[in-house]
Design a protein around this motif. Structure first.
Motif, PDB file in Angstrom:
ATOM      1  N   GLU A  21      14.073   2.772  48.367  1.00  0.00           N
ATOM      2  CA  GLU A  21      13.364   4.051  48.311  1.00  0.00           C
ATOM      3  C   GLU A  21      12.980   4.401  46.877  1.00  0.00           C
ATOM      4  N   ILE A  22      13.907   4.221  45.944  1.00  0.00           N
ATOM      5  CA  ILE A  22      13.615   4.519  44.537  1.00  0.00           C
ATOM      6  C   ILE A  22      12.556   3.565  43.998  1.00  0.00           C
ATOM      7  N   LEU A  23      12.715   2.278  44.279  1.00  0.00           N
ATOM      8  CA  LEU A  23      11.766   1.287  43.776  1.00  0.00           C
ATOM      9  C   LEU A  23      10.374   1.509  44.361  1.00  0.00           C
ATOM     10  N   THR A  24      10.306   1.927  45.606  1.00  0.00           N
ATOM     11  CA  THR A  24       9.002   2.215  46.222  1.00  0.00           C
ATOM     12  C   THR A  24       8.351   3.422  45.553  1.00  0.00           C
ATOM     13  N   ALA A  25       9.158   4.420  45.207  1.00  0.00           N
ATOM     14  CA  ALA A  25       8.626   5.600  44.513  1.00  0.00           C
ATOM     15  C   ALA A  25       8.059   5.201  43.148  1.00  0.00           C
ATOM     16  N   ILE A  26       8.770   4.333  42.433  1.00  0.00           N
ATOM     17  CA  ILE A  26       8.289   3.859  41.132  1.00  0.00           C
ATOM     18  C   ILE A  26       7.033   3.009  41.313  1.00  0.00           C
ATOM     19  N   PHE A  27       7.015   2.197  42.375  1.00  0.00           N
ATOM     20  CA  PHE A  27       5.840   1.381  42.691  1.00  0.00           C
ATOM     21  C   PHE A  27       4.621   2.277  42.921  1.00  0.00           C
ATOM     22  N   MET A  28       4.812   3.369  43.645  1.00  0.00           N
ATOM     23  CA  MET A  28       3.726   4.325  43.886  1.00  0.00           C
ATOM     24  C   MET A  28       3.217   4.916  42.564  1.00  0.00           C
ATOM     25  N   HIS A  29       4.144   5.203  41.680  1.00  0.00           N
ATOM     26  CA  HIS A  29       3.777   5.752  40.373  1.00  0.00           C
ATOM     27  C   HIS A  29       2.878   4.772  39.615  1.00  0.00           C
ATOM     28  N   GLU A  30       3.236   3.494  39.634  1.00  0.00           N
ATOM     29  CA  GLU A  30       2.439   2.486  38.928  1.00  0.00           C
ATOM     30  C   GLU A  30       1.076   2.296  39.592  1.00  0.00           C
ATOM     31  N   ILE A  31       1.027   2.392  40.920  1.00  0.00           N
ATOM     32  CA  ILE A  31      -0.262   2.330  41.616  1.00  0.00           C
ATOM     33  C   ILE A  31      -1.152   3.475  41.136  1.00  0.00           C
ATOM     34  N   GLY A  32      -0.538   4.636  40.920  1.00  0.00           N
ATOM     35  CA  GLY A  32      -1.293   5.789  40.428  1.00  0.00           C
ATOM     36  C   GLY A  32      -1.970   5.499  39.100  1.00  0.00           C
ATOM     37  N   HIS A  33      -1.287   4.764  38.220  1.00  0.00           N
ATOM     38  CA  HIS A  33      -1.895   4.385  36.946  1.00  0.00           C
ATOM     39  C   HIS A  33      -3.115   3.492  37.170  1.00  0.00           C
ATOM     40  N   VAL A  34      -2.995   2.548  38.101  1.00  0.00           N
ATOM     41  CA  VAL A  34      -4.092   1.605  38.351  1.00  0.00           C
ATOM     42  C   VAL A  34      -5.278   2.314  39.003  1.00  0.00           C
ATOM     43  N   GLU A  35      -5.004   3.068  40.070  1.00  0.00           N
ATOM     44  CA  GLU A  35      -6.080   3.703  40.827  1.00  0.00           C
ATOM     45  C   GLU A  35      -6.823   4.759  40.012  1.00  0.00           C
ATOM     46  N   ASN A  36      -6.141   5.363  39.054  1.00  0.00           N
ATOM     47  CA  ASN A  36      -6.782   6.375  38.205  1.00  0.00           C
ATOM     48  C   ASN A  36      -7.308   5.797  36.893  1.00  0.00           C
ATOM     49  N   HIS A  37      -7.283   4.465  36.783  1.00  0.00           N
ATOM     50  CA  HIS A  37      -7.846   3.768  35.609  1.00  0.00           C
ATOM     51  C   HIS A  37      -7.219   4.252  34.301  1.00  0.00           C
ATOM     52  N   HIS A  38      -5.927   4.502  34.306  1.00  0.00           N
ATOM     53  CA  HIS A  38      -5.291   5.082  33.131  1.00  0.00           C
ATOM     54  C   HIS A  38      -5.339   4.173  31.907  1.00  0.00           C
TER      55      HIS A  38
END
Length: 380
Positions: free
Chosen positions: A215-232
């Protein structure tokens, strides 16, 4: 008619010819060149530098030669004919004070508001070739320096990969765009980072820190996806490039371009996103966790693990981790934000953590008991 002496630079070098310049009231400038020919130009044909104190006046003639003349009242008056005299502002206390205030404010507005907004607009349009090239270069450099092949439990990380690729499909994201990697590192410690092309890397140390908690690792994975999808990453690089261009234009220093290209890989690898970008990635993770039926509070649990690690007296790289998080929002604020999003109070969160730990301890004890029983049942 006024007569003055000037220096005539015929080429790009430092050689010049002393000439006697005649300035006619009718707006004609004339002088005798090296061939004893009289050269005449109209006032409107001249490109004249603005008056600045007693600095010599520069006049670019239509034949592209440069005429330099000492600043004199009569010369300044003739050259400024038909033009607004801006030199008076130099003597105005109000203008000087206004400039002292206006220039820093303007520069702040350019670098803090205009450039970041430009980065948001242009980042999605950066060519895929550059995105892929910069990401591959970064990953290759890190694999040769700070990262090593993963030593994590193969069965567990394979299960995580399978779960996350399925999750990407459920989120209507291009799962083929993403590449999930695991690496062992001593220098970076517990960490996860995303490269612009969709490569997401988890360190073994992070897996161990959260005890492979899905659950924790999936939450962190989602956070990193956010960086990619928002072109950070690309936004940060665009901002760096735009800043270099602005500095070059304002201060005339082209060295910024070389510094920029030399630091692109380091910019991506260190994952030093601004606080605003971190908040965006946090919000993306929380929203997607809820949308996919997961618990947003898992993100708070992950942040709590990072906070405990950073505060640990036994951590050999606690100071380094603190530096890594220095451009991130305060961990406590991120935990509070996640709890508010999940609708969980701090006391309820504390009770939840205790209950989760009890369950883990019970499962561990049960596994150890079953293992001992298995050894007892084995034929001797």
């Amino acid at each position: 008619m006024l007569v003055a002496q000037g220096k005539l630079f015929a080429g790009s070098g430092a050689n010049y010819q002393i000439v006697k310049v005649k300035l006619h009231a009718s707006g004609i400038l004339c002088y005798t060149d090296a061939s004893d020919d009289i050269v005449e130009y109209k006032h409107e044909e001249l490109i004249i530098s603005d008056k600045l104190g007693t600095i010599p006046r520069e006049i670019i003639l239509p034949n592209k030669t440069l005429l330099v003349m000492n600043s004199e009242p009569f010369l300044d008056s003739w050259l400024s004919a038909g033009k607004k005299d801006v030199s008076k502002w130099e003597k105005s206390a109000k203008a000087v004070i206004g400039s002292i205030v206006a220039i820093p404010v303007t520069l702040y507005f350019i670098f803090a508001v205009v450039i970041p907004q430009m980065a948001v607009v242009f980042a999605p349009y950066i060519p895929d070739v550059f995105v892929e090239l910069s990401s591959r270069h970064t990953m290759t450099a890190m694999d040769k320096t700070v990262l090593n092949p993963s030593e994590a439990d193969l069965e567990k990380i394979t299960a995580l990969e399978s779960q996350w690729y399925s999750l990407l499909a459920n989120m209507d994201l291009d799962s083929e765009k993403y590449n999930i990697l695991f690496r062992h590192t001593k220098m970076m410690g517990p960490n996860a980072f995303a490269l612009p092309n969709g490569t997401i890397v988890f360190t073994d140390q992070l897996l161990e820190l959260v005890d492979y908690d899905e659950e924790i690792l999936t939450a962190i994975f989602m956070h990193e996806i956010g960086h990619v999808e928002n072109h950070h990453s690309m936004r940060l690089i665009s901002q760096t490039l735009a800043t270099s261009i602005a500095i070059t234009y304002i201060f005339g220093d082209v060295s910024g371009f070389f510094d920029f290209f030399a630091s692109v890989s380091n910019t991506i690898a260190t994952n030093q996103f601004t606080q605003k970008l971190e908040w965006e990635a946090d919000e993306f993770a929380l929203e997607q966790l809820r949308a996919t039926g997961a618990e947003p509070v898992s993100f708070a649990r992950g942040m709590k693990k990072f906070a405990e690690y950073a505060d640990s007296e036994n951590s050999l790289i606690a100071e380094d981790l603190e530096k890594i998080l220095s451009s991130h929002p305060l961990t406590k604020e991120r935990i509070a934000n996640a709890l508010e999003f999940a609708g969980v109070s701090e006391s309820a969160f504390a009770d939840m953590e205790v209950e989760i730990q009890k369950n883990k301890d019970a499962l561990k004890a049960q596994s150890e008991t079953e293992f001992e029983q298995l050894k007892t049942d084995l034929p001797k």
